[in-house]
Structure formats: C-alpha cells, structure tokens
Design an enzyme around this catalytic site. Structure first.
Site, PDB file in Angstrom:
ATOM      1  NE  ARG A 101      -3.055  -0.058   3.465  1.00 21.58           N
ATOM      2  CZ  ARG A 101      -4.146   0.041   3.983  1.00 21.58           C
ATOM      3  NH1 ARG A 101      -4.732   0.256   4.422  1.00 21.58           N
ATOM      4  NH2 ARG A 101      -2.980   1.187   5.897  1.00 21.58           N
ATOM      5  CB  THR A 105      -2.474   6.959  -2.613  1.00 17.37           C
ATOM      6  OG1 THR A 105      -2.302   5.395  -3.121  1.00 17.37           O
ATOM      7  CG2 THR A 105      -1.635   8.174  -3.645  1.00 17.37           C
ATOM      8  CG  ASP A 197       2.419  -2.417   9.036  1.00 17.56           C
ATOM      9  OD1 ASP A 197       2.365  -4.144   9.017  1.00 17.56           O
ATOM     10  OD2 ASP A 197       2.333  -2.423   8.592  1.00 17.56           O
ATOM     11  CG  ASP A 200       6.060  -3.889   9.938  1.00 16.76           C
ATOM     12  OD1 ASP A 200       6.877  -3.938  10.346  1.00 16.76           O
ATOM     13  OD2 ASP A 200       5.780  -2.532  10.417  1.00 16.76           O
TER      14      ASP A 200
HETATM   15  C1  PRP Z   1      -1.239  -4.550   4.111  1.00 15.70           C
HETATM   16  C2  PRP Z   1      -1.772  -6.125   4.089  1.00 15.70           C
HETATM   17  C3  PRP Z   1      -2.833  -6.075   2.947  1.00 15.70           C
HETATM   18  C4  PRP Z   1      -2.961  -4.544   3.197  1.00 15.70           C
HETATM   19  C5  PRP Z   1      -4.433  -4.373   3.446  1.00 15.70           C
HETATM   20  O1  PRP Z   1      -0.233  -5.302   2.801  1.00 15.70           O
HETATM   21  O2  PRP Z   1      -1.086  -7.660   4.289  1.00 15.70           O
HETATM   22  O3  PRP Z   1      -2.303  -6.761   2.043  1.00 15.70           O
HETATM   23  O4  PRP Z   1      -1.808  -4.355   3.625  1.00 15.70           O
HETATM   24  O5  PRP Z   1      -4.608  -3.471   3.013  1.00 15.70           O
HETATM   25  P1  PRP Z   1      -6.030  -2.739   2.151  1.00 15.70           P
HETATM   26  O6  PRP Z   1      -6.649  -3.589   1.775  1.00 15.70           O
HETATM   27  O7  PRP Z   1      -6.392  -0.980   2.237  1.00 15.70           O
HETATM   28  O8  PRP Z   1      -5.764  -2.821   0.093  1.00 15.70           O
HETATM   29  P2  PRP Z   1       1.073  -3.906   3.180  1.00 15.70           P
HETATM   30  O9  PRP Z   1       0.645  -2.943   2.508  1.00 15.70           O
HETATM   31  O10 PRP Z   1       1.122  -3.287   4.480  1.00 15.70           O
HETATM   32  O11 PRP Z   1       1.988  -4.437   2.737  1.00 15.70           O
HETATM   33  P3  PRP Z   1       3.069  -5.795   3.472  1.00 15.70           P
HETATM   34  O12 PRP Z   1       2.223  -7.131   3.446  1.00 15.70           O
HETATM   35  O13 PRP Z   1       4.249  -6.133   2.778  1.00 15.70           O
HETATM   36  O14 PRP Z   1       3.442  -5.303   4.678  1.00 15.70           O
HETATM   37  N1  URA Z   2      -2.694  -3.488   6.715  1.00 12.00           N
HETATM   38  C1  URA Z   2      -2.729  -4.015   7.687  1.00 12.00           C
HETATM   39  O1  URA Z   2      -1.135  -4.768   8.264  1.00 12.00           O
HETATM   40  N2  URA Z   2      -3.241  -3.443   8.995  1.00 12.00           N
HETATM   41  C2  URA Z   2      -3.974  -3.003   8.977  1.00 12.00           C
HETATM   42  O2  URA Z   2      -4.702  -3.012   9.858  1.00 12.00           O
HETATM   43  C3  URA Z   2      -4.213  -2.185   7.642  1.00 12.00           C
HETATM   44  C4  URA Z   2      -3.828  -2.442   6.588  1.00 12.00           C
END
Ligand code: PRP
Ligand code: URA
Length: 209
Positions: A101, A105, A197, A200
């Site tokens: 994400r 944005t 998160d 993380d």
């Molecule tokens: C997180 C999560 C989803 C997304 C959800 O990933 O694992 O993929 O955010 O958010 P959304 O429904 O608003 O799109 P992130 O972008 O943090 O990436 P990561 O898994 O690499 O940490």
């Molecule tokens: N991605 C995450 O990991 N947690 C949230 O709550 C939203 C997006």
C-alpha cells in the site's frame, strides 16, 4: 458475500493474536492456526467427485477433491497464512501477488506476480491477513481474473465493512471468509481495532532489537 467464522476456538485465538503484547513468534503460530480453521470452512463447497474405494471388506463409495487448488498469498503478509493452508491441502499449487500500500494514497502498488497455469479451471484461494480498504485484495483478484481464473475465494483474518463493500462491488462473484469483521478504518486506513500492521507483526520488523 462475506462469511464470519465465529467458532469459539477461532475467536479465542483471535483474542491472543490481537493483543499488542503478543510477539512475532506467537503471532506467526496463531496466524497459521487461525488460517487452518478458516480454510477448513472456506473449502467446504469445492467440487468433489464420487470414487469407488476397495476397503479390506467391501467397495466403498467415497468422495475426492475434483479441482486444482491454487493458493495465492498476497506478499508479504499473506505468507504468514500459507503454511496453514498447505498443511490442509498439501498438493495445492502456489501463486504469488506482490503488492504494497502506498503510504500516501493507501492504494496498492504491484511489484510481482507469478501464477501456475492451474488458476484457469482450478479454485484459487487468495490469502492476506488484512482486508482493510479492500484495494489489495481486489487488485489480487483482478490479476487472477486477467490471467483467466474464474473460481476465486478470499481468506483473511480481519476485515471491516468498507473493505468488504469494495471487494463485493468489484467482484460480486468472490466470497470472503474472515475470523473478524471489525467496526471501521481509522484515518491511516488501519482496521480498528484490527491487529495492527500484520506484516510487521508476522515478521518482527517492528520489534525492539
Ligand atoms: C497490508 C496487508 C494487505 C493490505 C491491506 O499489506 O497485508 O495486503 O495492507 O490493506 P488494503 O485492504 O487497504 O489494501 P502492506 O501494504 O502493509 O504490505 P506488506 O504485507 O508487505 O507489509
Ligand atoms: N494493513 C495492515 O497490516 N493492517 C491494517 O489494519 C490495514 C492494512
């Protein structure tokens, strides 16, 4: 359509995984355990075929899975759910969608995609612990459809009404299974109360040294 898996065993584990004091080792174990329960429920309607099996006593009418299963973790947090599903469906194939994400944005940015050919004609299971705005899940489903997939389900751990509405609006044919449907998103588009998160927490990237 979204289905909440509200079994007490799942909800008990959810209480622990949500806890801010749960460290990355336990978080990973719980993500795997919760995924197995949701997956068990989510796959209850996959196609089966009747087969005859010779037991030591007599022929038995049995049922075997009659579709190629393709698990598609959304990188990176979806990886935390992969092992649990593969323990239930060890012959499943695995495809990958790399998305993050954008911090400003909050829209998904694609950086990787690789699918086995069995997405066409098989049953695809998109896995990502968090379905927040729904942008990432929706983009992953779109990528699969663009490559010819027609049977797709989504398994997440925590979602919220906004995310469900977005995915349902863009993909009314795709069913979502979740252990929790939380209240809302906050101003940073995090699920409230959610579990923070997920990437993380799974991979320990926030823990103190
Ligand atoms: C997180 C999560 C989803 C997304 C959800 O990933 O694992 O993929 O955010 O958010 P959304 O429904 O608003 O799109 P992130 O972008 O943090 O990436 P990561 O898994 O690499 O940490
Ligand atoms: N991605 C995450 O990991 N947690 C949230 O709550 C939203 C997006």
């Amino acid at each position: 359509m979204a289905e909440l898996i509200d079994h007490p065993l799942v909800q008990h584990k959810l209480a622990i995984i949500r806890d801010v004091d749960t460290g990355h080792k336990r978080f990973r174990e719980l993500a795997k355990e919760i995924t197995k329960f949701i997956c068990y429920e989510a796959l209850k309607n996959i196609p089966t075929k009747e087969v005859s099996v010779q037991t030591p006593v007599a022929p038995a009418v049995c049922h075997k899975i009659d579709t190629d299963l393709v698990v598609v973790p959304v990188l990176r947090a979806g990886i935390g759910m992969l092992e649990g599903i593969l323990e239930l469906a060890p012959t499943a194939r695995v495809g990958f969608v790399g998305l993050y994400r954008d911090e400003e944005t909050k829209l998904p940015v694609s950086y990787y995609e690789r699918f086995p050919p069995q997405i066409r004609g098989g049953t695809c299971i998109v896995i990502d612990p968090m379905l927040a705005t729904g942008g990432s899940t929706s983009a992953a489903v779109r990528s699969l459809k663009d490559q010819g997939a027609t049977e797709i389900i989504v398994i997440c751990i925590v979602t919220c009404p906004e995310g469900i509405a977005l995915v349902e609006g863009e993909h009314p044919d795709v069913k979502i299974y979740a252990a929790a449907i939380d209240q809302q998103l906050n101003e940073k588009k995090y699920i409230v109360p959610g579990l923070g998160d997920a990437g993380d927490r799974l991979f320990g990237t926030l823990d103190p040294e």
